[in-house]
Design an enzyme around this catalytic site. Structure first.
Site, PDB file in Angstrom:
ATOM      1  N   GLU A  72     -29.229  34.817  10.213  1.00  0.00           N
ATOM      2  CA  GLU A  72     -29.658  33.846  11.214  1.00  0.00           C
ATOM      3  C   GLU A  72     -28.511  32.950  11.655  1.00  0.00           C
ATOM      4  OE1 GLU A  72     -33.380  31.385  10.809  1.00  0.00           O
ATOM      5  OE2 GLU A  72     -33.874  33.073   9.533  1.00  0.00           O
ATOM      6  N   GLU A 104      -2.535  36.986 -10.045  1.00  0.00           N
ATOM      7  CA  GLU A 104      -1.895  36.551 -11.282  1.00  0.00           C
ATOM      8  C   GLU A 104      -2.942  35.893 -12.167  1.00  0.00           C
ATOM      9  OE1 GLU A 104      -0.232  33.023 -11.850  1.00  0.00           O
ATOM     10  OE2 GLU A 104      -2.021  32.400 -10.787  1.00  0.00           O
ATOM     11  N   ASN A 149     -13.238  20.140  -4.252  1.00  0.00           N
ATOM     12  CA  ASN A 149     -14.071  21.327  -4.404  1.00  0.00           C
ATOM     13  C   ASN A 149     -15.530  20.970  -4.619  1.00  0.00           C
ATOM     14  OD1 ASN A 149     -11.811  22.850  -4.075  1.00  0.00           O
ATOM     15  ND2 ASN A 149     -11.466  23.212  -6.248  1.00  0.00           N
ATOM     16  N   GLN A 184      -6.227  31.526  -5.739  1.00  0.00           N
ATOM     17  CA  GLN A 184      -6.482  30.281  -6.462  1.00  0.00           C
ATOM     18  C   GLN A 184      -7.522  29.400  -5.773  1.00  0.00           C
ATOM     19  OE1 GLN A 184      -3.062  28.082  -7.714  1.00  0.00           O
ATOM     20  NE2 GLN A 184      -4.288  26.491  -8.651  1.00  0.00           N
TER      21      GLN A 184
END
Length: 450
Positions: A254, A71, A228, A11
């Protein structure tokens, strides 16, 4: 071309992934259906953004990404969401029953039924690349899928693509906020394979990011979407130099070369600046020096650990927008003179800088202000050991009583794996302690801190 394949697991991985792809699309002017009006070459061009998107003959741009969950609910949100036409249906892989917060289910019983399908899809994406550079893996180690299936996939990727670099963006359990009781078990078991099978792992921590949202964006009750979107800015800044042309471009390999002094010491802290709400941005002059300073603030770190308790070994500063090398050099020189920011004595230079002229993009209706320039810092600091010692302590409290262990053993794990993983982490803490110690033994007498 230097393509990167993103793998979003569980999730947390999927929801961070949604935020990232939403942002990439905005940055490149790709519409939710994959069309890109600004792109004149039909079919695979070698434009810089083709590192992250492959192009079909019909001019549709498809993310080089796989979403996996045991799920279906979270992946169904992608299947029905705003960007449902962006992804190829085969890229969204979901199982029927979830890992139930159990590492052993994600890694052994349920994970192993789905892992071959995932590797198959990844192989298809890899065959579609002309010069695959590496993988970006997004997961959380507190749950069952992110930790169990995540480490299983990493192990299998090491076998199939040995030399390709793997960057992990990993959500670690927070000190106060917990989403499950067995988080410490899952994290310790999962870190055991992150140690072996990732080249660089960037630690994220919800609590730290909550605090940044509250403090800097004045969001009283931040949601996962708020978190997020902030994380996606960091990831976008890291990958900007792969997707746009710039003055000082930084490649995925790098990062490894500049940030990882010893193979095991590869857990990074990240920070981003300026995190500022639109109302405030009007009245601030966010110069290069200012944003560089705020990136080094302990409160800007996206994991709950205080860099003042340790020493920096190396750090990577990725600037984007209206930034010239002269300003960067001046800002870095100022940082070096600050006594609060300590480097280990065996690493005199310690800074890697990248500049990208593409200014930061913000999601419309999001919380962040549109700014002219931004910086993202990834740093390797000995203070990361705090994150591990915190989890280890919680692990020990439960494991001495063997609490909840039967759930793991019942899914085919052996008790020895617990102690093996725990010893590995104890060794990691020791490693961090050693790299932070003075190399000319005890001439300063500040060993008492550790």
């Amino acid at each position: 071309m230097r393509e990167c394949i993103s793998i979003h697991i569980g999730q947390a991985g999927i929801q961070v992934g949604n935020a990232c792809w939403e942002l990439y699309c905005l940055e490149h002017g790709i519409q939710p259906d994959g069309q890109m009006p600004s792109d004149k070459t039909v079919g695979g061009g070698d434009d810089a953004f083709n590192t992250f998107f492959s192009e079909t003959g019909a001019g549709k741009h498809v993310p080089r990404a796989v979403f996996v969950d045991l799920e279906p609910t979270v992946i169904d949100e992608v299947r029905t969401g705003a960007y449902r036409q962006l992804f190829h249906p085969e890229q969204l892989i979901s199982g029927k029953e979830d890992a139930a917060n159990n590492f052993a289910r994600g890694h052994y019983t349920i994970g192993k039924e789905i892992v071959d399908l995932c590797l198959d899809r990844i192989r298809k994406l890899a065959d579609n690349c002309t010069g695959l550079q590496g993988f970006l893996v997004f997961n959380a180690v507190g749950g069952g899928t992110g930790s169990g299936l995540g480490s299983l996939l990493l192990e299998r990727l090491s076998v199939d693509y040995g030399k390709k670099s793997k960057l992990g963006f990993t959500v670690y359990p927070s000190p106060q906020v917990s989403t499950s009781v067995v988080e410490p078990y899952n994290s310790v078991l999962s870190t055991h394979s992150l140690l072996e099978h990732t080249d660089v792992a960037v630690l994220l921590d919800n609590e730290a990011i909550y605090d940044i949202c509250r403090r800097s964006l004045d969001i009283e009750r931040p949601t996962y979407t708020n978190l997020n979107r902030l994380v996606s800015q960091v990831i976008s800044s890291l990958t900007a130099s792969l997707r746009f042309d710039g003055a000082l471009n930084v490649d995925v390999t790098e990062f490894q070369t500049n940030l990882v002094p010893y193979p095991r010491i590869h857990f990074m802290l990240s920070s981003y600046a300026p995190v500022i709400s639109a109302e405030k941005a009007y009245h601030e002059q966010l110069s290069v020096a200012e944003i560089t300073n705020s990136a080094f603030e302990p409160s800007s770190m996206m994991a709950k650990c205080d860099p003042r308790h340790g020493k920096y070994m190396a750090c990577c500063l990725m600037y984007r927008g209206d930034v010239v090398p002269k300003d960067v050099n001046a800002a870095v020189a100022t940082i070096k003179t600050k006594r609060t920011i300590q480097f280990v004595d065996w690493c005199p230079t310690g800074f890697k800088c990248g500049i990208n002229y593409q200014p930061p993009t913000v999601v419309p209706g999001g919380d962040l202000a549109k700014v002219q320039r931004a910086v993202c810092m990834i740093s390797n600091s000995t203070s990361v050991a705090e994150v591990f010692s915190r989890i280890d302590h919680k692990f020990d409290l439960m494991y001495t009583k063997r609490a909840f262990v039967h759930w793991y053993v019942g899914e085919g794990m052996e008790e020895g794996e617990f102690s093996e993983a725990r010893e590995d982490l104890a060794a990691l803490e020791k490693d961090y302690e050693e790299v932070g110690a003075e190399s000319g033994e005890g001439d300063e007498g500040d060993e008492e801190e550790y």
